[in-house]
Design a protein around this motif. Structure first.
Motif, short mmCIF file in Angstrom:
data_model
loop_
_atom_site.label_atom_id
_atom_site.label_comp_id
_atom_site.label_asym_id
_atom_site.label_seq_id
_atom_site.Cartn_x
_atom_site.Cartn_y
_atom_site.Cartn_z
N ILE A 1 0.83 -1.20 0.00
CA ILE A 1 0.00 0.00 0.00
C ILE A 1 0.87 1.26 0.00
N THR A 2 2.08 1.12 -0.54
CA THR A 2 3.01 2.25 -0.54
C THR A 2 2.41 3.48 -1.22
N GLY A 3 1.55 3.27 -2.20
CA GLY A 3 0.99 4.39 -2.95
C GLY A 3 -0.08 5.18 -2.22
N LEU A 4 -0.55 4.71 -1.06
CA LEU A 4 -1.55 5.47 -0.32
C LEU A 4 -0.95 6.77 0.21
N ARG A 5 -1.79 7.71 0.53
CA ARG A 5 -1.32 9.03 0.95
C ARG A 5 -0.41 8.94 2.17
N ALA A 6 0.82 9.39 1.98
CA ALA A 6 1.81 9.29 3.05
C ALA A 6 1.44 10.12 4.26
N GLU A 7 0.75 11.26 4.05
CA GLU A 7 0.44 12.14 5.17
C GLU A 7 -0.56 11.52 6.14
N ASP A 8 -1.29 10.49 5.69
CA ASP A 8 -2.25 9.83 6.58
C ASP A 8 -1.62 8.74 7.44
N ARG A 9 -0.38 8.39 7.14
CA ARG A 9 0.23 7.27 7.83
C ARG A 9 0.44 7.55 9.31
#
Length: 311
Positions: free
Chosen positions: A118-126
């Motif tokens: 799921i690397t492509g999901l929005r990083a800022e939400d991690r």
């Protein structure tokens, strides 16, 4: 993997999704090429999950572990790993990938792990998701020892009693383990020494249980074992091994004369049991073990008490 049809194995082998299966002792029994590549496993090796984590951590690869003390992290993680029927969480790899991992556990303790990239999901939400996962973990963890706490253990007892019993008709057992003369340890050596013994005990017992079992601290010097689908005779053998191991423990390197023991009360689940009633019978058995001389096991309903292994 004998229990999986060859067609499914071929499907797993051909997908980029990471797939692995562990037995009830947390030993890897199947992993597809994608999983083996991510965690640096040879084609035919079948290590324990803890061995996979330890050697990859030592080599600076595999899962990112943000803990200063790896062994403490390992004990804490194992106290919750595979204890529920299903779990989903995020994890990141040293190579920069983020994975969505699911764990599905069968009644016999075997666990199927599936991870998607799921690397492509929005990083800022991690960060938000990580904070959520950390809060959940903290709510189930004993602060001093790092193993499961009363809340987590109680849920596992309730879950065990809800599950269909084993072929022998046994839902499982619980054991109450209490360190003997713990107040004297604190009085003679100080509370820091007492804390060290609690952590030593938690570490030693955690290394002796099956992955399908649960071990947690419920307060003070009292701990609980949850042993699903385990008859009381088998449970007693497991705890006798623990007694023998703890009896040889010397937690202080500079004070080899300091040792400790524990007493245990075991009770087997019944069809009409609640978590409270099962706990009460184990507590009564623990009291009998204490009154019988400590450093021993007492099984609910046994007569007379079951002694510890002879030294």
């Amino acid at each position: 993997m004998d229990s999986v049809p060859e067609t499914f194995v071929q499907m797993f082998d051909g997908t980029s999704v990471l797939v692995a299966a562990y037995d009830e002792f947390d030993r890897l029994r199947y992993a597809n090429p994608a999983f083996r590549a991510a965690f640096f496993l040879d084609e035919n090796e079948t290590p324990l999950w803890s061995e996979i984590m330890r050697r990859n951590h030592d080599a600076g690869r595999g899962s990112v572990i943000r803990a200063k003390d790896f062994e403490a992290w390992l004990i804490s993680t194992q106290s919750r790993r595979g204890k529920t029927g299903f779990r989903a969480y995020e994890t990141d790899l040293v190579d920069g990938r983020w994975l969505w991992m699911t764990e599905s556990v069968r009644g016999d303790g075997w666990m199927l792990c599936i991870a998607s990239d799921i690397t492509g999901l929005r990083a800022e939400d991690r960060a938000v998701r990580q904070d959520r996962d950390f809060a959940v973990k903290t709510s189930y963890t004993d602060e001093l020892t790092g193993i499961a706490n009363r809340r987590f253990v109680t849920e596992r007892i309730e879950e065990m009693l809800r599950r269909p019993p084993s072929k022998a008709g046994v839902p499982g057992c619980i054991g109450l383990l209490d360190i003997d003369h713990f107040k004297l340890v604190n009085d003679r050596h100080g509370h820091q020494a007492g804390d060290l013994i609690l952590r030593d005990f938690a570490q030693r017992i955690s290394g002796l249980i099956r992955r399908s079992d649960c071990f947690g601290r419920v307060g003070g010097e009292e701990f609980v074992l949850v042993l699903p689908r385990t008859p009381i005779g088998q449970a007693a053998l497991l705890v006798e091994r623990m007694l023998a191991t703890v009896r040889t423990a010397r937690p202080f390197a500079d004070r080899p004369d300091v040792a400790y023991t524990f007493s245990a009360g075991l009770a087997e689940g019944r069809p009409d049991d609640s978590a409270a009633s099962l706990y009460a019978r184990a507590d009564k058995a623990l009291y009998s073990a204490k009154m019988g001389g400590r450093n021993r096991i007492y099984c609910d309903g046994s007569e007379p008490d079951r002694p510890a292994i002879a030294q």
